[in-house]
Enzyme design. Structure first.
Site, mmCIF file in Angstrom:
data_model
loop_
_atom_site.group_PDB
_atom_site.id
_atom_site.type_symbol
_atom_site.label_atom_id
_atom_site.label_comp_id
_atom_site.label_asym_id
_atom_site.label_seq_id
_atom_site.Cartn_x
_atom_site.Cartn_y
_atom_site.Cartn_z
ATOM 1 N N SER A 82 -6.372 4.469 9.428
ATOM 2 C CA SER A 82 -7.062 4.334 8.146
ATOM 3 C C SER A 82 -6.357 3.290 7.273
ATOM 4 O O SER A 82 -6.985 2.352 6.761
ATOM 5 C CB SER A 82 -7.081 5.701 7.445
ATOM 6 O OG SER A 82 -7.408 5.590 6.097
ATOM 7 N N LYS A 85 -7.647 -0.961 6.713
ATOM 8 C CA LYS A 85 -7.934 -1.529 5.392
ATOM 9 C C LYS A 85 -7.044 -2.737 5.112
ATOM 10 O O LYS A 85 -7.477 -3.717 4.527
ATOM 11 C CB LYS A 85 -7.687 -0.484 4.295
ATOM 12 C CG LYS A 85 -8.795 0.545 4.198
ATOM 13 C CD LYS A 85 -8.630 1.383 2.952
ATOM 14 C CE LYS A 85 -7.508 2.370 3.067
ATOM 15 N NZ LYS A 85 -7.847 3.716 3.453
ATOM 16 N N HIS A 120 0.864 -1.189 0.000
ATOM 17 C CA HIS A 120 0.000 0.000 0.000
ATOM 18 C C HIS A 120 0.897 1.234 0.000
ATOM 19 O O HIS A 120 1.973 1.223 0.586
ATOM 20 C CB HIS A 120 -0.860 -0.020 1.276
ATOM 21 C CG HIS A 120 -1.917 1.041 1.310
ATOM 22 N ND1 HIS A 120 -3.164 0.863 0.764
ATOM 23 C CD2 HIS A 120 -1.911 2.292 1.823
ATOM 24 C CE1 HIS A 120 -3.888 1.958 0.947
ATOM 25 N NE2 HIS A 120 -3.144 2.844 1.590
ATOM 26 N N ASP A 133 -13.830 3.193 7.902
ATOM 27 C CA ASP A 133 -12.761 4.012 7.299
ATOM 28 C C ASP A 133 -13.284 4.731 6.066
ATOM 29 O O ASP A 133 -12.962 5.907 5.848
ATOM 30 C CB ASP A 133 -11.554 3.154 6.925
ATOM 31 C CG ASP A 133 -10.538 3.990 6.143
ATOM 32 O OD1 ASP A 133 -10.022 4.951 6.741
ATOM 33 O OD2 ASP A 133 -10.319 3.733 4.954
ATOM 34 N N ARG A 145 -13.094 13.224 6.463
ATOM 35 C CA ARG A 145 -11.799 13.868 6.738
ATOM 36 C C ARG A 145 -11.364 14.710 5.550
ATOM 37 O O ARG A 145 -10.785 15.782 5.716
ATOM 38 C CB ARG A 145 -10.736 12.806 7.039
ATOM 39 C CG ARG A 145 -10.901 12.179 8.414
ATOM 40 C CD ARG A 145 -10.015 10.953 8.553
ATOM 41 N NE ARG A 145 -8.620 11.240 8.351
ATOM 42 C CZ ARG A 145 -7.735 10.374 7.853
ATOM 43 N NH1 ARG A 145 -8.101 9.168 7.500
ATOM 44 N NH2 ARG A 145 -6.476 10.714 7.715
HETATM 45 N N1 URA Z 1 -4.221 6.746 2.690
HETATM 46 C C1 URA Z 1 -5.231 6.165 3.390
HETATM 47 O O1 URA Z 1 -5.690 5.073 3.057
HETATM 48 N N2 URA Z 1 -5.718 6.826 4.459
HETATM 49 C C2 URA Z 1 -5.252 8.003 4.875
HETATM 50 O O2 URA Z 1 -5.729 8.524 5.868
HETATM 51 C C3 URA Z 1 -4.210 8.610 4.134
HETATM 52 C C4 URA Z 1 -3.703 7.947 3.042
#
Ligand code: URA
Length: 448
Positions: A183, A187, A82, A161, A168
């Site tokens: 966050s 995931k 990621h 999220d 956000r």
């Molecule tokens: N990427 C994400 O998945 N969440 C965030 O808060 C910032 C970057």
């Protein structure tokens, strides 16, 4: 439990109980907490921060707020990747085929871009016919075909999220280490991988502007991973200038294929081989490799054609079309609209990734709101990178739109003006910046 008291507690710097955090996440998930209270609570976290325990509880509650992928049908250790986001970041399209071509099964859920950062799902959708919504129940079958599968995130995965991230984005509460860490990690935990490699971007075009905050975010995610039983490696990479030369969906797919064929820009190759090496070392295939051995193995797949052919096989396995010469067929062609030239001789000192990302978005490559349509052919290609010497009149960058774009000349010039603001020059020589700033894992960070 009462949300108003929880907000006040955090506002005054208090440490929240697990019960309070659980109440918050379940109220966000079932929408019983109104947005104004959620936004106020998020802002209190931005200013007051969270302890490690609070952050871990928040992450785990968010991870289990919806479905959790069961990847146990895929044999071996599953490693996920990621990125915390950037401009010109086409790494997923390169790293996954490298690692899959070395025998590591890859099942990845990816996101779309919002604002100036791009998303892998959008980029791949620039290929005619490519399907980005593969049900998790088909993952094993897809992996049997080409060793890798990539799908868009389902709404059932970490729904808390999904909701919080959208809020956000419009309430000035993205920039917070506990909120970003929870966050990303929620995931990843819900995605079901056994180990996780994170590209933590740092610089003008990233959420983390300073190396110190990128390290702090990395440490937080490594500790959360350790508690959740998912080892995490963080590669901190520079996002001062865009990665590579291409910014924009179809343009980035083309550059990704160049890198996969061993002919791409060296900065992209270095970041991708580092991420691939980190993934290999977490996998059953490369567990015993030193970092250098893993890096060389990754690099070799770019030289001998394995990574490129794996990428093309993956495109076809997910319904994407290829042209008669074997390259991807795009839904939109990129049409050159205008170019920016240097006004004087000098060394390029900055190519601000944020400005280039904004300019590319103005050309149609990104979306301001989730509902906006994207022009798959739009974007920017740079001719030079920081440290290059240019002469007055040399082309610095080119602006493209897709064939069906309705943008007029004035809008193209506005986009170029934004890009221009991000480019500065120096009379003295400028050293090319480092791409990889640090690599952290549980051995460099005490996880407990
Ligand atoms: N990427 C994400 O998945 N969440 C965030 O808060 C910032 C970057």
């Amino acid at each position: 439990m009462n949300m108003q008291e929880i907000i006040q507690d955090k506002r005054d710097g208090g440490e929240l109980s697990d019960e309070a955090i659980r109440f918050f996440v379940s109220g966000v998930t079932d929408r019983s907490i109104p947005d104004y209270q959620t936004a106020a609570f998020l802002m209190a976290i931005v200013f007051r921060g969270m302890t490690e325990r609070e952050m871990t509880t928040l992450t785990l509650e968010m991870a289990y707020s919806g479905d959790v992928c069961d990847l146990s049908g895929i044999p071996g250790t599953k490693v996920d990747k990621h990125s915390s986001g950037g401009v010109g970041d086409k790494c997923t399209m390169i790293v996954l085929p490298i690692v899959a071509s070395l025998g590591v099964p890859i099942a990845k859920l990816s996101g779309r871009g919002l604002g100036f950062t791009g998303g892998t799902i959008d980029k791949l959708e620039s290929i005619r016919g490519f399907k980005t919504s593969i049900p998790i129940s088909s993952f094993v079958e897809q992996i049997k075909k080409c060793g890798m599968v990539l799908s868009g995130q389902t709404p059932e995965l970490a729904p808390a999220d999904k909701y919080l991230y959208a809020l956000r984005d419009v309430t000035g509460t993205v920039q917070s280490i506990p909120l970003i860490a929870s966050s990303i990690m929620s995931k990843k935990i819900a995605g079901g991988a056994d180990a996780i490699v994170l590209d933590v971007t740092c610089g003008a075009g990233a959420f983390m502007k300073e190396e110190s905050s990128a390290k702090e975010l990395s440490r937080a995610m490594i500790r959360i991973g350790a508690i959740a039983g998912r080892p995490v490696t963080c590669v901190i990479s520079s996002m001062e200038q865009p990665l590579g030369f291409a910014v924009g969906n179809a343009l980035e797919v083309q550059e990704a294929l160049e890198v996969l064929s061993g002919k791409g820009p060296s900065d992209v190759e270095e970041v991708c081989c580092t991420l691939a090496a980190a993934m290999l070392r977490r996998s059953d295939v490369g567990r015993t490799y030193t970092f250098d051995e893993a890096y060389s193995a990754a690099r070799e797949t770019l030289r001998d054609g394995r990574a490129a052919s794996r990428f093309l096989a993956f495109i076809q396995a997910q319904g994407g079309s290829l042209e008669s010469d074997g390259t991807p067929s795009f839904t939109e062609q990129s049409v050159l609209r205008s170019e920016l030239t240097a006004e004087k001789d000098g060394y390029i000192k900055t190519i601000d990734a944020l400005r280039i990302g904004e300019a590319s978005m103005r050309l149609g490559a990104g979306r301001k709101t989730k509902e906006d349509a994207i022009d798959m052919g739009a974007g920017i290609t740079l001719r030079h990178k920081v440290g290059d010497y240019v002469r007055a009149g040399d082309i610095l960058l080119s602006a493209y739109t897709g064939t069906s774009s309705e943008l007029g000349e004035e809008e193209i010039l506005d986009a170029l003006a934004i890009a221009k603001e991000g480019i500065s020059f120096s009379d003295a020589a400028i050293e090319a910046p480092k791409e990889i700033l640090a690599i952290l894992d549980e051995n460099t960070v005490n996880p407990f």
